[in-house]
Design a protein around this motif. Structure first.
Motif, mmCIF file in Angstrom:
data_model
loop_
_atom_site.group_PDB
_atom_site.id
_atom_site.type_symbol
_atom_site.label_atom_id
_atom_site.label_comp_id
_atom_site.label_asym_id
_atom_site.label_seq_id
_atom_site.Cartn_x
_atom_site.Cartn_y
_atom_site.Cartn_z
ATOM 1 N N GLY A 58 0.901 -1.119 -0.087
ATOM 2 C CA GLY A 58 0.004 0.017 -0.213
ATOM 3 C C GLY A 58 0.818 1.259 -0.039
ATOM 4 N N ARG A 59 0.209 2.471 0.359
ATOM 5 C CA ARG A 59 0.708 3.634 0.326
ATOM 6 C C ARG A 59 1.946 3.548 1.312
ATOM 7 N NH1 ARG A 59 -1.920 9.315 1.320
ATOM 8 N NH2 ARG A 59 -1.176 9.296 3.350
ATOM 9 N N GLU A 60 1.864 3.004 2.482
ATOM 10 C CA GLU A 60 2.724 3.077 3.387
ATOM 11 C C GLU A 60 4.017 2.379 2.954
ATOM 12 O OE1 GLU A 60 2.597 0.198 6.866
ATOM 13 O OE2 GLU A 60 2.140 2.181 7.881
ATOM 14 N N HIS A 61 3.988 1.120 2.174
ATOM 15 C CA HIS A 61 5.162 0.492 1.702
ATOM 16 C C HIS A 61 5.800 1.549 0.658
ATOM 17 C CE1 HIS A 61 6.619 -3.615 0.876
ATOM 18 N NE2 HIS A 61 7.566 -2.764 0.105
ATOM 19 N N HIS A 62 5.041 2.164 -0.291
ATOM 20 C CA HIS A 62 5.652 3.113 -1.144
ATOM 21 C C HIS A 62 6.495 4.123 -0.468
ATOM 22 C CE1 HIS A 62 4.161 1.053 -4.849
ATOM 23 N NE2 HIS A 62 2.988 0.925 -4.219
ATOM 24 N N GLU A 63 5.746 4.768 0.662
ATOM 25 C CA GLU A 63 6.281 5.920 1.034
ATOM 26 C C GLU A 63 7.689 5.473 1.807
ATOM 27 O OE1 GLU A 63 3.171 7.369 3.644
ATOM 28 O OE2 GLU A 63 2.135 8.548 2.026
ATOM 29 N N ALA A 64 7.586 4.433 2.363
ATOM 30 C CA ALA A 64 8.787 4.042 3.057
ATOM 31 C C ALA A 64 10.067 3.611 2.138
ATOM 32 C CB ALA A 64 8.576 2.608 4.094
ATOM 33 N N VAL A 65 9.626 3.018 0.887
ATOM 34 C CA VAL A 65 10.617 2.805 -0.204
ATOM 35 C C VAL A 65 11.068 4.002 -0.644
ATOM 36 C CG1 VAL A 65 10.910 1.777 -2.402
ATOM 37 C CG2 VAL A 65 9.734 0.727 -0.628
ATOM 38 N N ALA A 150 7.063 -3.196 7.111
ATOM 39 C CA ALA A 150 5.992 -3.367 8.425
ATOM 40 C C ALA A 150 5.876 -2.311 9.160
ATOM 41 C CB ALA A 150 6.527 -4.787 9.054
ATOM 42 N N ALA A 151 4.559 -1.754 9.406
ATOM 43 C CA ALA A 151 4.348 -0.611 10.421
ATOM 44 C C ALA A 151 5.066 0.767 9.958
ATOM 45 C CB ALA A 151 4.603 -0.990 11.824
ATOM 46 N N GLY A 152 5.317 0.867 8.578
ATOM 47 C CA GLY A 152 5.993 1.926 8.096
ATOM 48 C C GLY A 152 7.647 1.909 8.015
ATOM 49 N N ARG A 153 7.888 0.792 8.567
ATOM 50 C CA ARG A 153 9.409 0.995 8.546
ATOM 51 C C ARG A 153 9.992 -0.292 7.721
ATOM 52 N NH1 ARG A 153 11.936 2.117 14.498
ATOM 53 N NH2 ARG A 153 13.147 3.317 13.053
ATOM 54 N N ILE A 154 11.260 -0.047 7.213
ATOM 55 C CA ILE A 154 11.759 -1.375 6.281
ATOM 56 C C ILE A 154 12.255 -2.260 7.199
ATOM 57 C CG2 ILE A 154 13.473 -1.736 4.806
ATOM 58 C CD1 ILE A 154 13.065 1.139 3.461
ATOM 59 N N THR A 155 11.954 -3.560 6.936
ATOM 60 C CA THR A 155 12.244 -4.534 7.977
ATOM 61 C C THR A 155 13.237 -5.476 7.200
ATOM 62 O OG1 THR A 155 10.503 -5.878 7.293
ATOM 63 C CG2 THR A 155 10.285 -4.470 9.370
ATOM 64 N N GLY A 156 13.021 -5.523 5.807
ATOM 65 C CA GLY A 156 14.025 -6.228 5.066
ATOM 66 C C GLY A 156 14.268 -5.863 3.739
ATOM 67 N N ILE A 157 15.524 -6.045 3.270
ATOM 68 C CA ILE A 157 16.105 -5.498 1.718
ATOM 69 C C ILE A 157 16.639 -6.385 1.417
ATOM 70 C CG2 ILE A 157 17.480 -3.666 0.606
ATOM 71 C CD1 ILE A 157 17.436 -1.903 3.101
ATOM 72 N N ARG A 158 16.365 -6.635 -0.053
ATOM 73 C CA ARG A 158 17.082 -7.978 -0.672
ATOM 74 C C ARG A 158 17.519 -7.115 -2.020
ATOM 75 N NH1 ARG A 158 17.743 -13.826 -0.908
ATOM 76 N NH2 ARG A 158 18.764 -13.902 -3.040
ATOM 77 N N ILE A 159 18.843 -7.267 -2.215
ATOM 78 C CA ILE A 159 19.831 -6.477 -3.422
ATOM 79 C C ILE A 159 20.305 -7.868 -4.175
ATOM 80 C CG2 ILE A 159 21.563 -4.899 -3.987
ATOM 81 C CD1 ILE A 159 20.977 -3.678 -1.336
ATOM 82 N N VAL A 160 20.135 -7.699 -5.395
ATOM 83 C CA VAL A 160 20.623 -8.579 -6.387
ATOM 84 C C VAL A 160 21.724 -7.730 -7.194
ATOM 85 C CG1 VAL A 160 20.521 -10.051 -8.436
ATOM 86 C CG2 VAL A 160 18.921 -9.976 -6.609
ATOM 87 N N VAL A 161 23.009 -8.109 -6.813
ATOM 88 C CA VAL A 161 24.040 -7.352 -7.733
ATOM 89 C C VAL A 161 24.843 -8.291 -8.712
ATOM 90 C CG1 VAL A 161 24.250 -5.408 -6.386
ATOM 91 C CG2 VAL A 161 25.812 -7.580 -5.998
ATOM 92 N N ASP A 162 24.533 -9.853 -8.663
ATOM 93 C CA ASP A 162 24.997 -10.700 -9.426
ATOM 94 C C ASP A 162 24.844 -10.425 -10.855
ATOM 95 O OD1 ASP A 162 25.985 -13.067 -10.485
ATOM 96 O OD2 ASP A 162 25.026 -14.388 -9.136
ATOM 97 N N PRO A 163 25.829 -10.302 -11.659
ATOM 98 C CA PRO A 163 25.528 -9.890 -13.068
ATOM 99 C C PRO A 163 24.770 -11.183 -13.768
ATOM 100 C CG PRO A 163 27.878 -9.120 -12.608
ATOM 101 C CD PRO A 163 27.046 -10.116 -11.391
ATOM 102 N N ALA A 164 25.090 -12.322 -13.537
ATOM 103 C CA ALA A 164 24.416 -13.548 -14.077
ATOM 104 C C ALA A 164 22.993 -13.442 -13.821
ATOM 105 C CB ALA A 164 25.132 -14.655 -13.689
#
Length: 175
Positions: A58-65, A150-164
């Protein structure tokens, strides 16, 4: 989702929509008319669709990101700490394996180090949730980032930088 349905709704929905049992048969089981069972199944479908929509970001997710992105690009350590859950988990998928960082201070310090590094970036949906994809100046993908909020704060971040792995993603660099 099914737990939110009454027993009659659950039975009519599952039997008809999943197993194609005719409403006449469902009516015999429930002791109701076929028309009444159609209405019960219809009500159950509406509840399931409503629950499915509310489960999405929702909006909360978008705002936190967006707050995270702005703070990271601006190198604003305090703003990063405000948007990150104290127990945030950062997972980075690299060519050499997965690297995990735990805690808001460590994640904020790492995000600040990369401020301004992505020459081009844009918001994308990653498995249905808001994220970002960035490219190097030459147009090659740099990273894809997905966030759990969750609850307006980022609890997890997943980053993919592997070129393959990045090469298998079917997104093009912005014009």
């Amino acid at each position: 989702m099914l737990d939110s349905l009454t027993p009659s709704e659950r039975l009519a929905f599952v039997l008809h929509d999943m197993f194609a049992v005719p409403f006449q048969e469902i009516g015999r089981i429930l002791g109701k008319s076929a028309d009444a069972c159609k209405m019960i199944a219809s009500r159950a479908r509406r509840k399931v669709r409503a629950a499915d929509r509310s489960a999405g970001p929702g909006r909360e997710h978008h705002e936190a990101v967006e707050a995270f992105r702005a703070a990271a690009l601006g190198g604003d350590f305090e703003a990063l700490l405000r948007v990150l859950d104290p127990n945030v988990k950062l997972t980075v998928d690299t060519p050499d394996g997965v690297v995990v960082t735990l805690g808001a201070t460590a994640v904020a310090a790492g995000a600040r180090m990369f401020s301004g590094q992505a020459a081009r970036h844009r918001p994308v949906l990653v498995d249905g949730v808001p994220g970002h994809m960035s490219w190097r100046p030459d147009g090659t993908p740099l990273s894809v980032i997905a966030f759990t909020v969750a609850a307006g704060r980022i609890t997890g971040i997943r980053i993919v930088v592997d070129p393959a792995k990045l090469a298998s993603i079917r997104l093009s660099a912005p014009a």
